[in-house]
Design an enzyme around this catalytic site. Structure first.
Site, short mmCIF file in Angstrom:
data_model
loop_
_atom_site.label_atom_id
_atom_site.label_comp_id
_atom_site.label_asym_id
_atom_site.label_seq_id
_atom_site.Cartn_x
_atom_site.Cartn_y
_atom_site.Cartn_z
N ARG A 46 59.24 50.03 27.62
CA ARG A 46 58.83 48.90 28.44
C ARG A 46 59.63 48.87 29.75
O ARG A 46 59.10 48.56 30.81
CB ARG A 46 59.03 47.58 27.68
N TYR A 98 40.24 36.81 46.61
CA TYR A 98 39.71 37.37 45.37
C TYR A 98 39.69 36.29 44.28
O TYR A 98 40.66 35.56 44.09
CB TYR A 98 40.55 38.56 44.94
N ASP A 170 48.10 41.77 49.76
CA ASP A 170 47.20 42.49 48.86
C ASP A 170 46.48 43.54 49.70
O ASP A 170 45.60 43.22 50.50
CB ASP A 170 46.22 41.51 48.23
N LYS A 195 41.60 50.34 41.66
CA LYS A 195 40.58 50.59 42.66
C LYS A 195 40.76 51.95 43.33
O LYS A 195 40.65 52.97 42.68
CB LYS A 195 40.56 49.44 43.66
#
Length: 381
Positions: A46, A98, A170, A195
């Site tokens: 992790r 978004y 972003d 993306k």
């Protein structure tokens, strides 16, 4: 080092044990220690994984940053940034945002006492109407999703820095191929790696890139403590995808321009939202802070009805009706019912996101085939 060379080589070194040119997939949850006080920088997956570390170095290099942190999704990365704040802090962001970000801000974090101001950021001066001593973060999207509005990053940074406010951008729609917000003064760059960076519609991931060590340590602590980390298999796939990022983005831009110009000249099309047009409201800013205008665009029909828009989306053959964007295949999307359904209708309409708006993610297929597909679909509406 030029961008294309970074895309191929940054963060990736031959495996020291075998000489493998690609970073191996370290599919492990834990690491054997020599002693409780001695280890090789890895204790539990992790906190760190060698495959993920290579990807983080690659992403940092692409954004001209020092530090990269990967998360299990773009929303996981966004969540970590908001967790820097305390109850009573305020955030300024865009009213054209978004839908997933809007939903998180309003429905998750507002109940913990964080206040969000959704304003028109296409004019940076609007920040001055709401910024105050409680403002701790300015969250920017540019180009915005889905109306393709352009925000002047440098102008926003200038105002934010006078008020000791962190600026996060972003950069998902542009990708580091087109735009580098850190170079324009931003503190944090966020990517939905799902993306363009992954680029093949087979990974869900997010990332943050930054230069400030203290801020990096805080965000890395949040990542490790809260656990929204990606696995090594996904990290490997993104490392592979990045190697062709510059080639894919070049084609996305070429195809995007052809589709935008075709739609703008079509008699059945009402308005096309694409920052490459000289009559786009902030075209000059886009031209200044971006290297090209990308493969994302939105449009409406002259017959501005949801019925006609639906008919068009159901008539395309090459374009796939799907959420997400940035993959090699072209997608068509209905923001009002898909990616932005969580935004109340009255709020959507205020920002210009009408029910009939259609968003396209232009892929890397032959542009002539994409144009032919749109033509046959438009002939049916």
């Amino acid at each position: 080092m030029k961008f294309g060379t970074k895309a191929v080589h940054a963060g990736v070194e031959p495996d020291p044990s075998t000489g493998a040119i690609m970073t191996p997939i370290y599919q492990t949850s834990t690491y054997v220690q020599e002693s409780p006080a001695k280890h090789k920088g890895y204790a539990y997956a992790r906190g760190a994984n060698p495959t993920r570390n290579s990807l983080q170095k690659s992403l940092a290099a692409l954004e001209n940053g020092k530090y990269g942190i990967c998360f299990s999704s773009g929303m996981g990365a966004t969540d970590a940034v908001i967790k820097l704040l305390n109850p009573g802090d305020e955030v300024i962001t865009s009213n054209d945002l978004y839908g997933g970000s809007y939903r998180m801000f309003k429905r998750v974090f507002e109940k913990y006492g964080i206040k969000f101001h959704f304003i028109d950021l296409t004019n940076a001066a609007n920040i001055n109407t709401v910024i105050n001593a409680k403002t701790k973060l300015l969250w920017i999207e540019t180009p915005t999703n889905p109306l393709m509005n352009i925000v002047d990053i440098e102008a926003c940074v200038a105002i934010a820095k006078k008020n000791d406010v962190i600026v996060a951008v972003d950069n998902t729609f542009a990708s580091p191929y087109l735009q580098n917000p850190l170079d324009l003064g931003a503190d944090i760059v966020m990517h939905s790696v799902t993306k363009y960076l992954g680029g093949h519609s087979d990974v869900v991931m997010g990332a943050l890139v930054l230069n400030d060590e203290k801020l990096y340590q805080e965000l890395h602590f949040i990542m490790n403590s809260c656990g929204a980390v990606p696995g090594p298999q996904d990290s490997f796939l993104v490392l592979r995808g990045i190697k062709t990022l510059h080639l894919r983005m070049e084609r996305h831009c070429i195809n995007g321009r052809k589709i935008a110009e075709y739609l703008k000249s079509h008699p059945k099309i009402g308005k096309v939202y694409w920052p490459g047009f000289t009559d786009h409201p902030n075209h000059a800013i886009a031209k200044k802070q971006m290297r090209d205008f990308g493969g994302m665009l939105s449009f409406t029909l002259k017959d501005d009805s949801i019925e006609k828009a639906t008919q068009l989306m159901e008539s395309v053959e090459l374009f796939a009706l799907a959420e997400s964007l940035g993959g090699v295949e072209s997608l068509i999307n209905h923001p009002a019912s898909m990616t932005h359904a969580s935004i109340p209708k009255e709020e959507r309409l205020k920002s210009g996101l009408v029910d009939s708006l259609i968003r396209l993610s232009i892929g890397v297929e032959d542009a002539e085939d994409l144009l032919a597909d749109l033509e046959q679909a438009l002939n049916k509406v």
